[in-house]
Motif scaffolding. Structure first.
Motif: not given
Length: 426
Positions: A40, A43-44, A47, A72, A75-77, A79-80
């Motif tokens: 996690w 990933e943080e 992004i 996935f 999409r996280r990237y 969104s941020f």
């Protein structure tokens, strides 16, 4: 002791030995991802990287390519990145040779996402096509052509992907062009290019050619005046300004006639809507003092009314395009109320020396104007003018015709593969 310096053979041999030594050192198995680094947390970190860094990391190994290509992750990237101020630029509408571009105005596609403040930028000439003219943009793609408008291209300046369109079968001379893209989720599904024109000897008929990437074909549509409130007998010969794309609709303003054409090739390809621009009867300045442009998913109209008696600046917004084109006034002030503390701005002749360029794509109270010397930012809430930038002296006569706001996507868009033979079109 021997001194190593450029053009020294000993220096070149030493560098070569150093490079060979580095290549021979194997990387440890856990070089890319530390075993004690939580998934996690990794990933943080990723992004929050600029887009250029993310794509460089994709080239490191197969593991990182799969990781950073996963739906996935992007999409996280997205969104941020969507929570951050967008990166955008005031794009000059003509490509230039690299040697002609001052370093301060050269647009670097690798800096996308690194810079949040807008810039005045120029795209260099295309490597194989040469200098291009940019006619419109939609979702990070540009519609462009060469000087004679014989062949059109859809161009992605981030990935340098460029697709040529088949030549039209229509014999009309296009007066304006527009680009519309269809996006579902985070994927570009298709795009359409429209060309609008009239026969000079018979302007009563408005001709619209539409190209679809789904079929690879041009289709022809013709429209006659069906709105007697605007044109009792027939269409005049229109002189459309630069097309503006909002969502999946292309808007074509004619400031002289005081009308706005709206065309939606996806929703209603056989229907053309006509709106009256607000307060047209009060406008007395040439078309360079007026502007229809997009703000987010809205269309705005800038004009100067009562220009010679008591000049007044007005900004309108198209509130409901589906209900006859209802306009709402979002800003109005007299020129004498506008303040500026910069000596480069002559407040005594504001309304005569300033041409509108565009609205800020995300800030509702900011727009940009050109005053023959510099580009200024106008804050409608504070009624204040400030110098935004001073382009190189080779950029003269800027207007909405030569400058457009360009917002690169947070994630590069791939143009759908052509279903036609591009080699036959060259």
């Amino acid at each position: 002791m021997e001194i190593f310096k450029p053009n020294n053979p000993a220096f070149d041999k030493s560098c070569a030995r150093s490079r060979r030594a580095r290549r021979s050192i194997p990387f440890p198995p856990d070089f890319m991802v530390r075993e004690d680094l939580p998934e996690w947390l990794l990933e943080e970190i990723l992004i929050r990287l600029p887009l250029s860094s993310v794509f460089r990391l994709r080239c490191v190994s197969r593991e990182w390519l799969l990781r950073l290509s996963d739906p996935f992750f992007y999409r996280r990237y997205l969104s941020f990145r969507g929570s951050l101020p967008p990166s955008w630029t005031l794009l000059y509408g003509y490509s230039r040779s690299v040697k002609d571009i001052p370093k301060t105005t050269y647009w670097d596609r690798h800096s996308t996402g690194d810079v949040t403040s807008p810039q005045f930028s120029v795209l260099p000439s295309h490597l194989s096509l040469g200098r291009l003219r940019f006619l419109g943009c939609s979702n990070g793609l540009l519609l462009c052509c060469q000087s004679w408008r014989d062949l059109y291209y859809v161009y992605n300046p981030l990935t340098l992907q460029c697709i040529s369109l088949p030549r039209r079968v229509s014999l009309i001379e296009p007066t304006r062009e527009g680009l519309i893209t269809k996006v579902e989720g985070d994927e570009l599904k298709s795009y359409k290019v429209i060309q609008v024109g009239q026969q000079p000897e018979s302007p009563a008929e408005l001709l619209v050619d539409v190209f679809s990437s789904e079929t690879g074909l041009w289709t022809n549509h013709s429209f006659c005046s069906s709105q007697p409130d605007h044109f009792p007998k027939q269409f005049p010969y229109f002189r459309f300004a630069r097309a503006v794309t909002v969502k999946e609709t292309v808007y074509l303003p004619d400031y002289k006639e005081g009308v706005l054409m709206a065309y939606s090739p996806y929703a209603s390809p056989d229907q053309l809507s006509i709106f009256r621009l607000p307060d047209h009867e009060l406008d007395r300045l040439p078309e360079w003092f007026k502007l229809c442009d997009a703000f987010g998913e809205k269309l705005r109209y800038y004009t100067v009314s009562e220009a010679w008696e008591n000049p007044k600046l007005e900004v309108w917004e198209l509130a409901d395009p589906s209900n006859g084109g209802k306009w709402s006034l979002v800003h109005s002030c007299r020129w004498v109320e506008i303040k500026s503390e910069d000596a480069r701005i002559d407040v005594s002749s504001l309304h005569r020396g300033f041409h509108p360029l565009c609205f800020h794509p995300s800030k509702p109270n900011v727009m940009y104007l050109w005053n023959m010397k510099c580009i200024t930012a106008y804050d409608m809430e504070a009624t204040r003018l400030e110098v935004f930038c001073e382009p190189d002296g080779s950029f003269r006569g800027l207007s909405w015709e030569s400058v457009m706001p360009f917002v690169p996507p947070n994630w590069p868009i791939s143009i759908p593969r052509a279903t036609w033979n591009q080699e036959d079109q060259r």
